[in-house]
Design a protein around this motif. Structure first.
Motif, PDB file in Angstrom:
ATOM      1  N   ASP A 254      18.788 -29.884   1.332  1.00 42.25           N
ATOM      2  CA  ASP A 254      18.248 -29.244   2.520  1.00 42.25           C
ATOM      3  C   ASP A 254      19.323 -28.837   3.506  1.00 42.25           C
ATOM      4  OD1 ASP A 254      15.680 -29.593   1.533  1.00 42.25           O
ATOM      5  OD2 ASP A 254      15.487 -31.577   2.433  1.00 42.25           O
ATOM      6  N   THR A 255      20.584 -29.217   3.231  1.00 42.30           N
ATOM      7  CA  THR A 255      21.666 -28.896   4.152  1.00 42.30           C
ATOM      8  C   THR A 255      21.864 -27.389   4.237  1.00 42.30           C
ATOM      9  OG1 THR A 255      22.808 -30.980   3.704  1.00 42.30           O
ATOM     10  CG2 THR A 255      24.127 -29.191   4.621  1.00 42.30           C
ATOM     11  N   GLN A 256      21.937 -26.874   5.457  1.00 40.79           N
ATOM     12  CA  GLN A 256      22.145 -25.442   5.665  1.00 40.79           C
ATOM     13  C   GLN A 256      23.507 -25.231   6.300  1.00 40.79           C
ATOM     14  OE1 GLN A 256      19.259 -23.462   8.158  1.00 40.79           O
ATOM     15  NE2 GLN A 256      19.601 -21.496   7.150  1.00 40.79           N
ATOM     16  N   ARG A 257      24.325 -24.430   5.663  1.00 42.41           N
ATOM     17  CA  ARG A 257      25.680 -24.167   6.157  1.00 42.41           C
ATOM     18  C   ARG A 257      25.630 -23.014   7.147  1.00 42.41           C
ATOM     19  NH1 ARG A 257      29.494 -22.883   1.572  1.00 42.41           N
ATOM     20  NH2 ARG A 257      27.842 -21.400   1.125  1.00 42.41           N
ATOM     21  N   VAL A 258      26.066 -23.258   8.352  1.00 41.30           N
ATOM     22  CA  VAL A 258      25.936 -22.260   9.413  1.00 41.30           C
ATOM     23  C   VAL A 258      27.229 -22.169  10.223  1.00 41.30           C
ATOM     24  CG1 VAL A 258      23.451 -22.649   9.636  1.00 41.30           C
ATOM     25  CG2 VAL A 258      25.021 -23.919  11.102  1.00 41.30           C
ATOM     26  N   VAL A 259      27.399 -21.015  10.855  1.00 37.33           N
ATOM     27  CA  VAL A 259      28.399 -20.868  11.918  1.00 37.33           C
ATOM     28  C   VAL A 259      27.659 -20.956  13.241  1.00 37.33           C
ATOM     29  CG1 VAL A 259      30.059 -19.338  13.032  1.00 37.33           C
ATOM     30  CG2 VAL A 259      29.955 -19.434  10.556  1.00 37.33           C
ATOM     31  N   MET A 260      28.148 -21.774  14.148  1.00 40.93           N
ATOM     32  CA  MET A 260      27.566 -21.883  15.488  1.00 40.93           C
ATOM     33  C   MET A 260      28.602 -21.367  16.482  1.00 40.93           C
ATOM     34  SD  MET A 260      25.833 -25.693  15.129  1.00 40.93           S
ATOM     35  CE  MET A 260      25.029 -25.623  16.730  1.00 40.93           C
ATOM     36  N   LYS A 261      28.268 -20.265  17.149  1.00 43.15           N
ATOM     37  CA  LYS A 261      29.210 -19.668  18.098  1.00 43.15           C
ATOM     38  C   LYS A 261      28.775 -19.966  19.528  1.00 43.15           C
ATOM     39  CE  LYS A 261      30.511 -16.157  20.958  1.00 43.15           C
ATOM     40  NZ  LYS A 261      29.798 -15.512  22.086  1.00 43.15           N
ATOM     41  N   PHE A 262      29.719 -20.445  20.347  1.00 42.05           N
ATOM     42  CA  PHE A 262      29.445 -20.745  21.750  1.00 42.05           C
ATOM     43  C   PHE A 262      30.383 -19.924  22.624  1.00 42.05           C
ATOM     44  CE2 PHE A 262      28.050 -24.488  19.417  1.00 42.05           C
ATOM     45  CZ  PHE A 262      26.796 -24.715  19.964  1.00 42.05           C
ATOM     46  N   GLY A 263      29.801 -19.220  23.586  1.00 39.95           N
ATOM     47  CA  GLY A 263      30.579 -18.380  24.492  1.00 39.95           C
ATOM     48  C   GLY A 263      31.152 -19.151  25.665  1.00 39.95           C
ATOM     49  N   GLY A 264      31.860 -18.432  26.511  1.00 34.67           N
ATOM     50  CA  GLY A 264      32.550 -19.058  27.634  1.00 34.67           C
ATOM     51  C   GLY A 264      31.644 -19.764  28.611  1.00 34.67           C
ATOM     52  N   SER A 265      30.457 -19.197  28.891  1.00 33.00           N
ATOM     53  CA  SER A 265      29.552 -19.838  29.842  1.00 33.00           C
ATOM     54  C   SER A 265      29.031 -21.166  29.305  1.00 33.00           C
ATOM     55  CB  SER A 265      28.380 -18.908  30.168  1.00 33.00           C
ATOM     56  OG  SER A 265      27.645 -18.593  28.996  1.00 33.00           O
ATOM     57  N   SER A 266      28.906 -21.286  27.981  1.00 28.67           N
ATOM     58  CA  SER A 266      28.446 -22.538  27.379  1.00 28.67           C
ATOM     59  C   SER A 266      29.515 -23.625  27.448  1.00 28.67           C
ATOM     60  CB  SER A 266      28.060 -22.309  25.909  1.00 28.67           C
ATOM     61  OG  SER A 266      26.969 -21.424  25.803  1.00 28.67           O
TER      62      SER A 266
END
Length: 540
Positions: free
Chosen positions: A66-78
Motif C-alpha cells: 500500500d506504500t505510495q511513493r510521492v514527491v512532497m513540495k513545500f514553498g517558502g510560506s510553508s
C-alpha cells in the motif's frame, strides 16, 4: 574494533547517501562510544532518528504493497519560520504513518530569496548587509534545537554567503552566474533545517543539494533548463537511496556540466519536484499550499469560491497562465510526459483530498471548471488599410510585436482586423509597435482592461456563452473582446477593469452556487437573478 576504527567507519556511513548499513551499526557504534567514552556523531541525523523511534525504521524496512511513493513540495510560506518548519515535519510524519514514502522538495524560507537579492543590491553599492538572512536561519536552528552538525553547516553557509557578498562589493559587479549562486543559499540552508527537524522527531532524513543527486541543467543562468541526461542520473541516485530515509532536496537550483550553480526560473521548485517524480517513476506529486487545492475563483474576490476536485494538465496550464496560483505550465511538463498525477493539497487541512491534475477526466457533467482573472491589461485594435484579401497582413503585425519583444495574451482576428491584449507597463515598446503599424493599418490602444477567463467544457460552448452573456447583460457589463482558446478548454473575455470583480462574482454565482444545472442549462429563459430552485422544481 578499536575506537578509531569505530569512529572512522561511522563517519564514512554518515557521509553516504544510503542508510542501509547504518541501522545495523547503531548498536555497535553506541556500544563503542559508550565503552571508549566517545562523543556521538550525527546528533541530528538518521542515527538520532533511529534512537528516537527504532520501531518506525523497523516497520518501514518490511515494506508494504500500500506504500505510495510521492514527491512532497513545500514553498517558502510553508517554511517561513521555525514554527512552520515544525508543522511541515509533523505533517510529513503523519503522511508516512498513512503509508506514503516521500521525497521532499523545499524552497527557501519565507522571503529569503528577496532578502538575498536585496543583499546583492547593497553589495553592488559597496556594503555587505546580510544580517536578516543570517539571523533568520541561525535563530531557526536554535529554535528547532538542531544538533551541532546542522548548526555548523548553516553557519558555514552564512559565512560563505558573507564572503561572496564581500567579493561582489569589491568588484562592483553581479553577473547572471553570480546572481544564481547568490540566491542558492536560501534553498541550501532550508533543506538542512528541515532534515534536522525530521530526524529530531524520529523520521530518518537527509538533506541533499539537488546536483548531488544529478540535477544537471543548461548554462542559461536565471532560467536554466533540465538536460535530458539528468533524468538517468537522478533515477540512478534515487534508486540507490535507503528506502527508510526521507531525502530533503533543494528546489529551484541545479548545476551545469561545468559545476556552476544555476536556477530554473519561475516555478523552479515545482519543476524540481516534477523532474524527480519522472526520474524516480513515482506515483504522485504533491504540492502543499495554504488552500484546499485549486479554487473555482480567487477567494479574495469571491468569498464563495470552492475547491475543484480535478482538472486536466491543459486546464491547469490555462488557469496558471491567466493568474490562478497553481503550478506553472513549464513545471508540469515532466509530469505530463510521464503521466504522473499532481495533487494540490492544504498543509493546514491535510485530510482534504485537494485537487488532482491528470491527463484526462470525465467532462460529461462539467460546464465550467473555474474562473480566473488577470488585471493590468491593454487592448490594441488593428484595422488593415491594405486591399481586402491581400496576404501577409498578420505576418507584418506579429513581426512588429516580435521586434519590440512584446508578449501577446489573447488574440481575436477577422479578414481585415486583429485585436490583441498586452500587459500594461511596457509603454515605450507599445508606442514603438503602434508607430511601426501605421504603414499598414490604423491602430488604437485601450487601457484599463482585464481578462476574465473561463476554463470550461468547450464542447458545450454555446451553453457556456449563453449563460455568460445573459449574466453580463443583466449586470450591464460590456465585453470588448472574446476569444476561444486553441487549447479548447478556455474562453476569454476582455472587460473594463472596473467591472472585473462584479462580473466574476455574478458568473460564479451562476456556475458554482447552484444557479446553473448543466442538464437544463439550454433553457432559453435563464434567470440568474432569481432565487435558486431545487432540481425537482425545475423538472416539474
Amino acid at each position: 574494533l578499536s575506537a578509531p576504527h569505530c569512529a572512522g567507519y561511522c563517519c564514512v556511513q554518515d557521509s553516504s547517501p544510503a542508510m542501509s548499513s547504518r541501522v545495523a551499526l547503531v548498536a555497535l557504534w553506541a556500544s563503542c562510544a559508550s565503552a571508549w567514552r566517545l562523543p556521538m556523531r550525527m546528533s541530528d541525523g538518521p542515527v538520532q532518528a533511529y534512537q528516537a523511534n527504532p520501531q518506525r525504521v523497523s516497520s518501514l524496512e518490511s515494506g508494504s504493497e500500500d506504500t505510495q511513493r510521492v514527491v512532497m513540495k513545500f514553498g517558502g510560506s510553508s517554511l517561513a519560520t521555525a514554527e512552520r518548519i515544525e508543522h511541515v515535519c509533523d505533517l510529513v510524519k503523519s503522511q508516512i504513518d498513512l503509508g506514503y514514502r516521500p521525497i521532499l522538495v523545499c524552497s527557501a524560507m519565507g522571503k529569503t530569496t528577496n532578502n538575498l537579492l536585496t543583499a546583492g543590491d547593497f553589495a553592488l553599492k559597496g556594503r555587505v548587509a546580510m544580517d536578516a538572512v543570517r539571523t533568520l536561519h541561525e535563530a531557526a536552528a536554535r529554535e528547532l534545537q538542531a544538533g551541532n552538525s546542522t548548526r555548523l553547516e548553516v553557519s558555514a553557509l552564512m559565512d560563505e554567503l558573507e564572503k561572496f557578498l564581500t567579493g561582489v562589493s569589491l568588484l562592483q559587479e553581479m553577473t547572471p552566474r553570480s546572481l544564481d549562486h547568490l540566491v542558492s543559499f536560501g534553498e541550501r540552508s532550508s533543506v538542512r533545517l528541515v532534515a534536522a527537524q525530521l530526524n529530531r522527531i524520529g523520521v530518518p532524513a537527509q538533506a541533499f543539494d539537488s546536483w548531488d543527486l544529478g540535477m544537471l541543467t543548461t548554462s542559461d543562468f536565471g532560467s536554466a533548463e533540465i538536460l535530458p541526461e539528468a533524468y538517468e542520473k537522478l533515477g540512478k541516485s534515487l534508486r540507490g537511496l535507503d528506502e527508510n530515509v526521507v531525502p530533503v532536496v533543494t528546489g529551484f537550483i541545479g548545476k551545469d556540466v561545468d559545476g556552476r550553480i544555476t536556477t530554473l526560473g519561475r516555478g523552479g521548485s515545482d519543476l524540481t519536484a516534477s523532474v524527480l517524480a519522472k526520474a524516480g517513476k513515482l506515483d504522485e506529486i504533491q504540492v502543499w499550499k495554504d488552500v484546499d487545492g485549486i479554487m473555482s475563483a480567487d477567494p479574495r474576490s469571491v468569498a464563495a469560491a470552492v475547491p475543484v476536485e480535478e482538472v486536466t494538465y491543459e486546464e491547469a496550464a490555462e488557469l496558471a497562465y491567466f493568474g490562478a496560483k497553481v503550478l506553472h505550465p513549464i513545471s508540469m511538463m515532466p509530469a505530463m510526459d510521464a503521466g504522473i498525477p499532481v495533487r494540490v493539497k492544504n498543509s493546514y487541512n491535510p485530510a482534504h483530498p485537494g485537487t488532482v491534475i491528470r491527463a484526462t477526466r470525465d467532462m460529461s457533467n462539467s460546464l465550467c471548471t473555474a474562473i480566473t482573472t488577470k488585471k493590468g491589461v491593454q487592448i490594441i485594435d488593428i484595422v488593415s488599410t491594405r486591399m481586402l484579401g491581400q496576404y501577409g497582413f498578420l505576418s507584418r503585425v506579429f513581426q512588429a510585436f516580435n521586434e519590440h519583444k512584446l508578449s501577446v495574451d489573447v488574440v481575436a482576428t477577422s479578414e481585415v482586423s486583429v485585436s490583441l491584449t498586452l500587459d500594461a507597463g511596457e509603454e515605450e515598446a507599445i508606442a514603438g509597435v503602434l508607430e511601426d503599424l501605421q504603414s499598414i493599418s490604423r491602430a488604437s490602444l485601450k487601457k484599463n482592461k482585464a481578462i476574465l477567463s473561463l476554463v470550461a467544457n468547450v464542447e458545450r460552448s454555446s451553453e457556456v456563452l449563453g449563460v455568460v452573456f445573459s449574466v453580463l447583460s443583466k449586470e450591464g457589463i460590456s465585453v470588448d473582446m472574446l476569444s476561444q482558446g486553441a487549447s479548447k478548454v478556455n474562453i476569454s473575455l476582455i472587460v473594463d477593469a472596473d467591472d472585473l470583480e462584479r462580473a466574476t462574482q455574478a458568473l460564479h454565482r451562476c456556475f458554482f452556487e447552484e444557479r446553473v444545472i448543466p442538464e437544463i442549462s439550454q433553457v432559453i429563459q435563464f434567470d440568474c437573478s432569481a432565487p435558486p430552485k431545487m432540481v425537482s422544481e425545475v423538472s416539474a
